[in-house]
Design a protein around this motif. Structure first.
Motif, PDB file in Angstrom:
ATOM      1  N   ALA A   1       0.862  -1.186   0.000  1.00 26.14           N
ATOM      2  CA  ALA A   1       0.000   0.000   0.000  1.00 26.14           C
ATOM      3  C   ALA A   1       0.889   1.223   0.000  1.00 26.14           C
ATOM      4  CB  ALA A   1      -0.906   0.002   1.225  1.00 26.14           C
ATOM      5  N   LEU A   2       0.565   2.175  -0.870  1.00 22.90           N
ATOM      6  CA  LEU A   2       1.347   3.407  -0.944  1.00 22.90           C
ATOM      7  C   LEU A   2       0.601   4.527  -0.249  1.00 22.90           C
ATOM      8  CD1 LEU A   2       2.610   3.323  -4.637  1.00 22.90           C
ATOM      9  CD2 LEU A   2       3.787   2.591  -2.567  1.00 22.90           C
TER      10      LEU A   2
ATOM     11  N   ASP B   1       3.265  25.370  10.087  1.00 24.61           N
ATOM     12  CA  ASP B   1       3.347  26.458   9.117  1.00 24.61           C
ATOM     13  C   ASP B   1       2.328  27.569   9.343  1.00 24.61           C
ATOM     14  OD1 ASP B   1       5.371  25.044   7.897  1.00 24.61           O
ATOM     15  OD2 ASP B   1       4.026  24.038   6.500  1.00 24.61           O
ATOM     16  N   GLY B   2       1.767  27.668  10.532  1.00 24.65           N
ATOM     17  CA  GLY B   2       0.774  28.693  10.793  1.00 24.65           C
ATOM     18  C   GLY B   2      -0.537  28.420  10.111  1.00 24.65           C
ATOM     19  N   GLN B   3      -0.626  27.336   9.337  1.00 24.21           N
ATOM     20  CA  GLN B   3      -1.826  27.083   8.547  1.00 24.21           C
ATOM     21  C   GLN B   3      -2.160  25.601   8.399  1.00 24.21           C
ATOM     22  OE1 GLN B   3      -0.781  29.030   4.831  1.00 24.21           O
ATOM     23  NE2 GLN B   3      -1.882  30.867   5.440  1.00 24.21           N
ATOM     24  N   GLY B   4      -1.366  24.704   8.902  1.00 24.96           N
ATOM     25  CA  GLY B   4      -1.554  23.285   8.594  1.00 24.96           C
ATOM     26  C   GLY B   4      -1.889  22.421   9.791  1.00 24.96           C
ATOM     27  N   LEU B   5      -2.842  21.509   9.623  1.00 28.64           N
ATOM     28  CA  LEU B   5      -3.216  20.557  10.659  1.00 28.64           C
ATOM     29  C   LEU B   5      -2.998  19.145  10.144  1.00 28.64           C
ATOM     30  CD1 LEU B   5      -4.514  19.646  13.319  1.00 28.64           C
ATOM     31  CD2 LEU B   5      -6.752  19.873  12.199  1.00 28.64           C
ATOM     32  N   LEU B   6      -2.217  18.360  10.878  1.00 28.16           N
ATOM     33  CA  LEU B   6      -1.939  16.968  10.545  1.00 28.16           C
ATOM     34  C   LEU B   6      -2.417  16.103  11.706  1.00 28.16           C
ATOM     35  CD1 LEU B   6      -0.562  14.804   8.742  1.00 28.16           C
ATOM     36  CD2 LEU B   6       1.566  15.309   9.954  1.00 28.16           C
ATOM     37  N   VAL B   7      -3.203  15.072  11.401  1.00 31.30           N
ATOM     38  CA  VAL B   7      -3.749  14.170  12.416  1.00 31.30           C
ATOM     39  C   VAL B   7      -3.062  12.817  12.289  1.00 31.30           C
ATOM     40  CG1 VAL B   7      -5.847  13.117  13.359  1.00 31.30           C
ATOM     41  CG2 VAL B   7      -5.966  15.345  12.200  1.00 31.30           C
ATOM     42  N   LYS B   8      -2.438  12.345  13.368  1.00 31.95           N
ATOM     43  CA  LYS B   8      -1.750  11.056  13.368  1.00 31.95           C
ATOM     44  C   LYS B   8      -2.189  10.224  14.565  1.00 31.95           C
ATOM     45  CE  LYS B   8       2.432  12.193  10.752  1.00 31.95           C
ATOM     46  NZ  LYS B   8       3.917  12.100  10.733  1.00 31.95           N
ATOM     47  N   GLY B   9      -1.609   9.007  14.659  1.00 33.55           N
ATOM     48  CA  GLY B   9      -1.905   8.122  15.772  1.00 33.55           C
ATOM     49  C   GLY B   9      -2.942   7.071  15.458  1.00 33.55           C
ATOM     50  N   LEU B  10      -3.459   7.060  14.229  1.00 36.31           N
ATOM     51  CA  LEU B  10      -4.437   6.073  13.796  1.00 36.31           C
ATOM     52  C   LEU B  10      -3.791   5.205  12.726  1.00 36.31           C
ATOM     53  CD1 LEU B  10      -7.329   8.658  13.660  1.00 36.31           C
ATOM     54  CD2 LEU B  10      -7.087   6.846  15.363  1.00 36.31           C
ATOM     55  N   CYS B  11      -4.584   4.534  11.912  1.00 37.77           N
ATOM     56  CA  CYS B  11      -4.020   3.743  10.818  1.00 37.77           C
ATOM     57  C   CYS B  11      -3.431   4.664   9.751  1.00 37.77           C
ATOM     58  CB  CYS B  11      -5.104   2.846  10.211  1.00 37.77           C
ATOM     59  SG  CYS B  11      -4.557   1.912   8.773  1.00 37.77           S
ATOM     60  N   ASN B  12      -4.234   5.600   9.285  1.00 38.58           N
ATOM     61  CA  ASN B  12      -3.802   6.574   8.293  1.00 38.58           C
ATOM     62  C   ASN B  12      -3.576   7.936   8.944  1.00 38.58           C
ATOM     63  OD1 ASN B  12      -4.195   5.291   5.400  1.00 38.58           O
ATOM     64  ND2 ASN B  12      -5.935   4.631   6.629  1.00 38.58           N
ATOM     65  N   SER B  13      -2.833   8.782   8.264  1.00 36.56           N
ATOM     66  CA  SER B  13      -2.738  10.181   8.680  1.00 36.56           C
ATOM     67  C   SER B  13      -3.795  10.972   7.915  1.00 36.56           C
ATOM     68  CB  SER B  13      -1.337  10.742   8.414  1.00 36.56           C
ATOM     69  OG  SER B  13      -1.015  10.661   7.044  1.00 36.56           O
ATOM     70  N   MET B  14      -4.283  12.046   8.546  1.00 36.93           N
ATOM     71  CA  MET B  14      -5.319  12.879   7.937  1.00 36.93           C
ATOM     72  C   MET B  14      -4.917  14.339   8.025  1.00 36.93           C
ATOM     73  SD  MET B  14      -8.849  11.039   9.276  1.00 36.93           S
ATOM     74  CE  MET B  14      -8.386  11.053  11.017  1.00 36.93           C
ATOM     75  N   ARG B  15      -5.428  15.127   7.090  1.00 37.04           N
ATOM     76  CA  ARG B  15      -5.119  16.546   7.053  1.00 37.04           C
ATOM     77  C   ARG B  15      -6.379  17.322   6.724  1.00 37.04           C
ATOM     78  NH1 ARG B  15      -1.791  12.865   5.212  1.00 37.04           N
ATOM     79  NH2 ARG B  15       0.410  13.041   5.735  1.00 37.04           N
ATOM     80  N   GLY B  16      -6.505  18.522   7.283  1.00 35.66           N
ATOM     81  CA  GLY B  16      -7.695  19.310   6.996  1.00 35.66           C
ATOM     82  C   GLY B  16      -7.474  20.800   7.190  1.00 35.66           C
ATOM     83  N   HIS B  17      -8.318  21.611   6.545  1.00 37.11           N
ATOM     84  CA  HIS B  17      -8.263  23.062   6.649  1.00 37.11           C
ATOM     85  C   HIS B  17      -9.139  23.529   7.809  1.00 37.11           C
ATOM     86  CE1 HIS B  17      -6.380  23.660   2.618  1.00 37.11           C
ATOM     87  NE2 HIS B  17      -6.871  22.460   2.474  1.00 37.11           N
TER      88      HIS B  17
ATOM     89  N   THR C   1      -4.688   9.434   3.948  1.00 33.44           N
ATOM     90  CA  THR C   1      -3.952   8.458   3.162  1.00 33.44           C
ATOM     91  C   THR C   1      -4.801   7.196   3.056  1.00 33.44           C
ATOM     92  OG1 THR C   1      -2.819   7.736   5.169  1.00 33.44           O
ATOM     93  CG2 THR C   1      -1.699   9.377   3.820  1.00 33.44           C
ATOM     94  N   MET C   2      -4.386   6.256   2.226  1.00 35.89           N
ATOM     95  CA  MET C   2      -5.267   5.140   1.861  1.00 35.89           C
ATOM     96  C   MET C   2      -4.707   3.779   2.249  1.00 35.89           C
ATOM     97  SD  MET C   2      -7.802   6.763   0.621  1.00 35.89           S
ATOM     98  CE  MET C   2      -8.750   5.454  -0.141  1.00 35.89           C
ATOM     99  N   MET C   3      -3.970   3.716   3.345  1.00 34.44           N
ATOM    100  CA  MET C   3      -3.458   2.432   3.799  1.00 34.44           C
ATOM    101  C   MET C   3      -4.547   1.655   4.537  1.00 34.44           C
ATOM    102  SD  MET C   3       0.308   3.449   5.219  1.00 34.44           S
ATOM    103  CE  MET C   3       0.530   1.789   5.838  1.00 34.44           C
ATOM    104  N   ALA C   4      -4.568   0.348   4.358  1.00 35.50           N
ATOM    105  CA  ALA C   4      -5.520  -0.507   5.060  1.00 35.50           C
ATOM    106  C   ALA C   4      -4.847  -1.108   6.283  1.00 35.50           C
ATOM    107  CB  ALA C   4      -6.022  -1.609   4.142  1.00 35.50           C
ATOM    108  N   CYS C   5      -5.595  -1.223   7.378  1.00 37.86           N
ATOM    109  CA  CYS C   5      -5.073  -1.819   8.604  1.00 37.86           C
ATOM    110  C   CYS C   5      -5.842  -3.088   8.927  1.00 37.86           C
ATOM    111  CB  CYS C   5      -5.206  -0.853   9.774  1.00 37.86           C
ATOM    112  SG  CYS C   5      -4.075   0.541   9.693  1.00 37.86           S
ATOM    113  N   SER C   6      -5.151  -4.050   9.498  1.00 34.79           N
ATOM    114  CA  SER C   6      -5.805  -5.298   9.892  1.00 34.79           C
ATOM    115  C   SER C   6      -6.625  -5.121  11.168  1.00 34.79           C
ATOM    116  CB  SER C   6      -4.761  -6.403  10.104  1.00 34.79           C
ATOM    117  OG  SER C   6      -3.811  -6.018  11.092  1.00 34.79           O
TER     118      SER C   6
END
Length: 256
Positions: free
Chosen positions: A5-6, A67-83, A99-104
């Motif tokens: 998975a990429l 960057d004063g403007q960016g939100l990155l969400v981690k700690g789950l299967c995929n990372s997420m970003r939003g405005h 992102t589009m990775m699958a988790c077991s």
């Protein structure tokens, strides 16, 4: 057969404000709060209320404002970003890209879906100074409230990092370590890519003696990861001068 998975990396938006009595002080307060928000990574520590309780699998959620403007969400299967936009104590987060990775782990995937739905329902935020560490509180439309504890970012401590790619073998191997008898080391090799993002070359396998912040190795799983490599000007004795932080999992496969 290996299943691959990429993942792709994007950065979203983040900022913050705080109400004060006049415009000049308000602008100064906004800048200071934004700076405080961005110097830390915020890890979920407590959830209160809400129409639908947050699953336990979401307990490691992290919010990273950049960057004063960016939100990155981690700690789950995929990372997420939003405005998002903020006015006073009001907070609005737009639809999240993932992102589009699958988790077991089905529970983790379910938690990820719920977090992805909930964050765009954020309505308020508040930043508080605590004795141990700063705390961020986010309120949502259904009455749920998140409390997140701040941890100083490596960028704050060490400055701008290098970006490196490492391939991590499925199985660690015994290695010699001065502080750890019977040590097991990850096996890694450097990977390079061309301008089109195609794999160009790979180095020799070698022992990896350090740690990668944010990365958890699972036996039998091969990964290619993109890392932030910081240089610590004052490393501890018998420790590497480099500090590695996971930026993104580029490729993963299960070896059978």
């Amino acid at each position: 057969m290996a299943k691959t998975a990429l993942a792709t990396a994007l950065l979203g938006l983040a900022a913050c404000t705080t109400p004060v009595e006049n415009t000049a002080n308000n602008d100064k307060g906004q800048a200071q709060m934004a700076a405080n928000l961005q110097t830390h990574v915020w890890t979920l520590t407590q959830v209160e209320g809400g129409a639908k309780p947050l699953p336990a699998a979401a307990s490691k959620v992290q919010l990273n404002f950049v960057d004063g403007q960016g939100l990155l969400v981690k700690g789950l299967c995929n990372s997420m970003r939003g405005h998002y936009t903020a006015q006073g104590q009001a907070l609005e987060i737009g639809r999240l890209a993932s992102t589009m990775m699958a988790c077991s782990d089905e529970q983790l995937m379910a938690a990820e879906r719920q977090v992805g739905i909930l964050l765009p329902q954020a309505q308020t935020w508040q930043l508080q100074d605590k004795a141990a560490a700063p705390e961020l509180e986010i309120g949502f439309a259904d009455g749920q409230r998140w409390r997140l504890q701040g941890l100083v970012k490596p960028e704050t401590l060490y400055g701008t990092p290098e970006r490196v790619f490492l391939e991590i073998a499925p199985q660690p191997q015994a290695c010699s370590h001065p502080l750890m008898p019977n040590a097991q080391c990850l096996q890694v090799r450097s990977v390079t890519y061309d301008a089109q993002g195609l794999k160009k070359s790979a180095g020799e396998w070698e022992n990896f003696y350090g740690a990668i912040e944010g990365f958890e190795h699972r036996p039998g799983v091969r990964n290619i990861v993109r890392l932030k490599r910081f240089t610590n000007p004052h490393p501890p004795a018998d420790a590497s001068r480099y500090v590695y932080v996971l930026d993104m999992v580029v490729e993963t496969s299960i070896e059978k």
